[in-house]
Design a protein around this motif. Structure first.
Motif, PDB file in Angstrom:
ATOM      1  N   THR A 186       0.865  -1.182   0.000  1.00  0.00           N
ATOM      2  CA  THR A 186       0.000   0.000   0.000  1.00  0.00           C
ATOM      3  C   THR A 186       0.899   1.228   0.000  1.00  0.00           C
ATOM      4  O   THR A 186       1.832   1.324   0.806  1.00  0.00           O
ATOM      5  CB  THR A 186      -0.895   0.029   1.245  1.00  0.00           C
ATOM      6  N   PRO A 227       5.104  -3.473  13.835  1.00  0.00           N
ATOM      7  CA  PRO A 227       4.211  -3.979  14.888  1.00  0.00           C
ATOM      8  C   PRO A 227       4.995  -4.413  16.121  1.00  0.00           C
ATOM      9  O   PRO A 227       6.015  -5.100  16.017  1.00  0.00           O
ATOM     10  CB  PRO A 227       3.531  -5.174  14.215  1.00  0.00           C
ATOM     11  N   PRO A 251       5.937  -8.171   7.887  1.00  0.00           N
ATOM     12  CA  PRO A 251       4.537  -7.874   7.542  1.00  0.00           C
ATOM     13  C   PRO A 251       3.971  -6.719   8.370  1.00  0.00           C
ATOM     14  O   PRO A 251       4.333  -6.531   9.531  1.00  0.00           O
ATOM     15  CB  PRO A 251       3.822  -9.193   7.835  1.00  0.00           C
ATOM     16  N   ASP A 252       3.076  -5.959   7.742  1.00  0.00           N
ATOM     17  CA  ASP A 252       2.355  -4.858   8.378  1.00  0.00           C
ATOM     18  C   ASP A 252       3.303  -3.787   8.932  1.00  0.00           C
ATOM     19  O   ASP A 252       3.052  -3.196   9.973  1.00  0.00           O
ATOM     20  CB  ASP A 252       1.451  -5.395   9.495  1.00  0.00           C
ATOM     21  N   THR A 253       4.395  -3.557   8.224  1.00  0.00           N
ATOM     22  CA  THR A 253       5.351  -2.513   8.595  1.00  0.00           C
ATOM     23  C   THR A 253       5.136  -1.300   7.698  1.00  0.00           C
ATOM     24  O   THR A 253       4.915  -1.429   6.500  1.00  0.00           O
ATOM     25  CB  THR A 253       6.793  -3.023   8.456  1.00  0.00           C
ATOM     26  N   THR A 254       5.208  -0.133   8.290  1.00  0.00           N
ATOM     27  CA  THR A 254       5.039   1.113   7.542  1.00  0.00           C
ATOM     28  C   THR A 254       6.340   1.891   7.543  1.00  0.00           C
ATOM     29  O   THR A 254       6.970   2.060   8.600  1.00  0.00           O
ATOM     30  CB  THR A 254       3.927   1.979   8.167  1.00  0.00           C
ATOM     31  N   ASP A 300      -2.259   2.527  13.522  1.00  0.00           N
ATOM     32  CA  ASP A 300      -3.271   1.560  13.104  1.00  0.00           C
ATOM     33  C   ASP A 300      -4.252   2.139  12.079  1.00  0.00           C
ATOM     34  O   ASP A 300      -5.139   1.427  11.603  1.00  0.00           O
ATOM     35  CB  ASP A 300      -4.046   1.053  14.319  1.00  0.00           C
ATOM     36  N   ARG A 355       3.421   0.607   3.020  1.00  0.00           N
ATOM     37  CA  ARG A 355       3.065  -0.384   4.048  1.00  0.00           C
ATOM     38  C   ARG A 355       3.087  -1.775   3.430  1.00  0.00           C
ATOM     39  O   ARG A 355       2.517  -1.997   2.350  1.00  0.00           O
ATOM     40  CB  ARG A 355       1.699  -0.073   4.628  1.00  0.00           C
ATOM     41  N   THR A 356       3.765  -2.697   4.116  1.00  0.00           N
ATOM     42  CA  THR A 356       3.827  -4.078   3.636  1.00  0.00           C
ATOM     43  C   THR A 356       2.535  -4.816   3.975  1.00  0.00           C
ATOM     44  O   THR A 356       1.788  -4.400   4.876  1.00  0.00           O
ATOM     45  CB  THR A 356       5.024  -4.811   4.252  1.00  0.00           C
ATOM     46  N   PRO A 357       2.225  -5.919   3.283  1.00  0.00           N
ATOM     47  CA  PRO A 357       1.002  -6.681   3.580  1.00  0.00           C
ATOM     48  C   PRO A 357       1.036  -7.258   4.992  1.00  0.00           C
ATOM     49  O   PRO A 357       2.081  -7.321   5.635  1.00  0.00           O
ATOM     50  CB  PRO A 357       1.013  -7.796   2.521  1.00  0.00           C
ATOM     51  N   THR A 358      -0.112  -7.708   5.443  1.00  0.00           N
ATOM     52  CA  THR A 358      -0.217  -8.223   6.806  1.00  0.00           C
ATOM     53  C   THR A 358       0.233  -9.670   6.936  1.00  0.00           C
ATOM     54  O   THR A 358       0.329 -10.183   8.038  1.00  0.00           O
ATOM     55  CB  THR A 358      -1.672  -8.134   7.302  1.00  0.00           C
ATOM     56  N   ARG A 359       0.518 -10.356   5.829  1.00  0.00           N
ATOM     57  CA  ARG A 359       1.005 -11.742   5.903  1.00  0.00           C
ATOM     58  C   ARG A 359       2.384 -11.824   5.263  1.00  0.00           C
ATOM     59  O   ARG A 359       2.738 -10.994   4.418  1.00  0.00           O
ATOM     60  CB  ARG A 359       0.050 -12.694   5.183  1.00  0.00           C
TER      61      ARG A 359
END
Length: 451
Positions: free
Chosen positions: A218, A334, A366-369, A401, A429-433
Motif C-alpha cells: 500500500t 508492529p 509484515p504490516d510494517t510502515t 493503526d 506499508r507491507t502486507p499483513t502476511r
C-alpha cells in the motif's frame, strides 16, 4: 462672537476626529493579505473611533475563493466581519450566507445613507421581520457602501448607529466611502494574491505524480504548500514498480521557494525516473549517476533526496536505500517503538558529484510502515530538529493503526513545523502476511542487480 467661536471649535473637533479616523484606517487596514482579516480591521477601526456603533462586512463568495465576480445585484455574499459596542446585537454573525433578498439593506452600485430606518420603507421592504428586530434593538441609522475594485464588486460594508448615537448625516457619507475605498484596495490585493497562490499551488500539484497500484504494497502520499506568502516549493515524491520486480520510492526537496525550485524539482524527478527504470543498480549508484547528470547538463540548486528500493528477501522484504542529505525514513513496525533509520546521509545532490554514496539495508516484516518526508514537516525556528522528529514519531506511533492515507493526512495536519515551507510525506506499508514463494511482485521481470 461666543457662538461663532463655539461653532469654530466644533468644526475643528469634527475635522480632527475625521482625520484621526482616516489616519487610523490607513495604518490599521490592509496590513495582511487575508481578505477576511482586512474586513475585520475595517470594522474595528469604525467602531473604535466611534464612527459607527456597529459595522458589518459581506464579501462576494467568488472573491473569497480568489476569483473575479460580476458587478451586479445577484452576487451571493458571505458575512466575514462583525463588530460593535455590544455583543448581543441581532446582526447576522460571521459565516452567514447573504443573498440579495436576504439583508435589510440596499444592494446598489453607490453608497447610500438611511438617516432614519424607522421611516425607511425601502430598507424595511427587503426583510420586514429582520428589520423589526434591528429597530426593536435600537438601531436607527445606516450607511451602506459597496466595496469596488475597478469594475468588480467585492462586497459591501454597513455602518450602523443605535440609540446612544445621533443619526448619520450626509457629510459623513464621504468618510464612509473613504473607509470603504481603503479597504477595497487591500481586499482586491488579497484576492489577486489568492488567485496567484491558487494557480501556483495547482501548478505544483500538477507536477506531482498520481501514485500507481503497487500491490501487494500500500502506497500513499500527502503534499501541503507553504503557508508563507509568495512561497513556491521544490518538494516532491514518487513511487513506481521497477523492471526487476522491486518498488522504487523517493522523496526529495529542491532548495528554494520560487518557480525555479518548482521547475528544477520536475526536471530532477523525471530524470531520476528514467535512471531508475534503466539501471538495475543499488540506490547509491542511481543517485551518483543522477548527481553527475545534473552537474553536467543543468544548473539546478542544491537538492536533498532519499531513494529506496523495496525488494523481495525470502518470505519478507528488505528496504534498500541511500540518502542524499535528507531526513531519515521513519519505521513503524508492529510491537516496536517508532524508529528513524538513521545512517550516513551522504551529501546532497548538486554539491560534489564525486563523493561516494553509502547504501543501507533494513528488513521489512509484515504490516510494517515506512514513512519518507521532507524537512518542511518538522522544521521550526524555535525548536531543534530532534524535537520536531520526536513529535512526528510520537504522532505516527499514536495513529499507526490508521489506514495509510489517513495516517499521512494526520501527520500533515499535526506537523510540528511552523508551516513556512511546503511539505511532502510518502508512506509504504507491507502486507499483513509474510511473502510466500510465487507471490506476484514482478518476479517474472526480475533482472540481476548490477553493482
Amino acid at each position: 462672537m461666543g457662538g461663532s467661536l463655539e461653532k469654530s471649535r466644533e468644526r475643528a473637533q469634527e475635522t480632527h476626529q475625521r482625520l484621526k479616523l482616516l489616519y487610523d484606517a490607513s495604518v490599521a487596514v490592509g496590513t495582511t493579505l487575508d481578505g477576511e482579516e482586512i474586513a475585520q480591521q475595517l470594522v474595528d477601526v469604525a467602531v473604535q473611533q466611534r464612527f459607527a456603533d456597529f459595522a458589518t462586512v459581506d464579501l462576494a463568495v467568488p472573491v473569497l475563493q480568489g476569483k473575479e465576480t460580476p458587478d451586479d445585484s445577484t452576487t451571493e455574499m458571505r458575512r466575514v466581519a462583525v463588530g460593535g459596542v455590544r455583543r448581543d446585537s441581532p446582526l447576522h454573525p460571521v459565516g452567514t450566507l447573504i443573498t440579495p433578498s436576504h439583508p435589510p439593506g440596499p444592494w446598489i452600485g453607490t453608497a447610500a445613507i438611511e438617516p432614519d430606518l424607522q421611516t425607511s420603507t425601502t430598507w424595511q421592504h427587503h426583510s420586514p421581520e429582520e428589520s423589526r428586530r434591528l429597530l426593536d434593538y435600537g438601531i436607527h441609522s445606516l450607511i451602506t457602501v459597496p466595496l469596488h475594485a475597478r469594475t468588480t464588486l467585492l462586497g459591501t460594508v454597513n455602518f450602523w448607529r443605535s440609540q446612544s448615537s445621533r443619526p448619520f448625516e450626509e457629510d459623513e457619507l464621504s468618510d464612509a466611502e473613504e473607509l470603504a475605498a481603503k479597504a477595497a484596495v487591500s481586499i482586491e490585493n488579497a484576492r489577486l494574491y489568492q488567485q496567484v497562490r491558487n494557480s501556483s499551488e495547482q501548478f505544483q500539484r500538477l507536477l506531482l505524480p498520481r501514485l500507481p497500484d503497487l500491490h501487494p504494497f500500500t502506497v500513499a502520499a500527502d503534499y501541503r504548500p507553504a503557508t508563507t506568502p509568495g512561497h513556491l516549493g521544490g518538494d516532491w515524491y514518487d513511487a513506481f514498480r521497477l523492471p526487476d520486480g522491486a518498488c522504487a520510492v523517493v522523496v526529495g526537496d529542491v532548495v528554494g521557494h520560487d518557480l525555479r525550485a518548482a521547475a528544477s524539482m520536475s526536471q530532477t524527478r523525471n530524470m531520476l525516473r528514467a535512471l531508475l527504470y534503466d539501471l538495475s543498480t543499488p540506490p547509491s549508484a542511481v543517485l551518483t549517476q543522477l548527481d553527475r547528470t545534473l552537474d553536467a547538463i543543468t544548473e539546478n540548486p542544491v537538492t536533498t533526496a532519499c531513494l529506496a528500493r523495496v525488494e523481495p528477501a525470502g518470505e519478507v522484504w528488505r528496504l534498500h536505500w541511500s540518502n542524499a542529505g535528507h531526513p531519515p525514513p521513519l519505521l513503524l513496525a508492529p510491537g516496536s517503538e517508532p524508529e528513524y533509520l538513521a545512517a550516513d546521509p551522504g551529501v546532497p545532490l548538486c554539491v560534489d558529484s564525486e563523493q561516494p554514496r553509502p547504501n543501507h539495508i533494513h528488513p521489512l516484516h509484515p504490516d510494517t510502515t515506512v514513512i519518507f518526508f521532507t524537512d518542511g514537516l518538522v522544521e521550526h525556528p524555535r525548536r531543534s530538529l530532534d524535537e520536531g522528529l520526536k513529535v512526528l514519531a510520537a504522532t505516527a506511533a499514536a495513529h499507526a493503526d490508521q489506514p495509510l492515507q489517513r495516517l499521512l493526512q494526520i501527520l500533515a495536519d499535526r506537523h510540528p513545523s511552523d508551516g513556512h515551507d511546503d511539505m511532502a510525506v510518502l508512506g509504504l506499508r507491507t502486507p499483513t502476511r509474510p511473502r510466500l514463494p510465487g507471490d506476484a511482485t514482478g518476479a517474472s521481470h526480475r533482472a540481476p542487480m548490477r553493482p
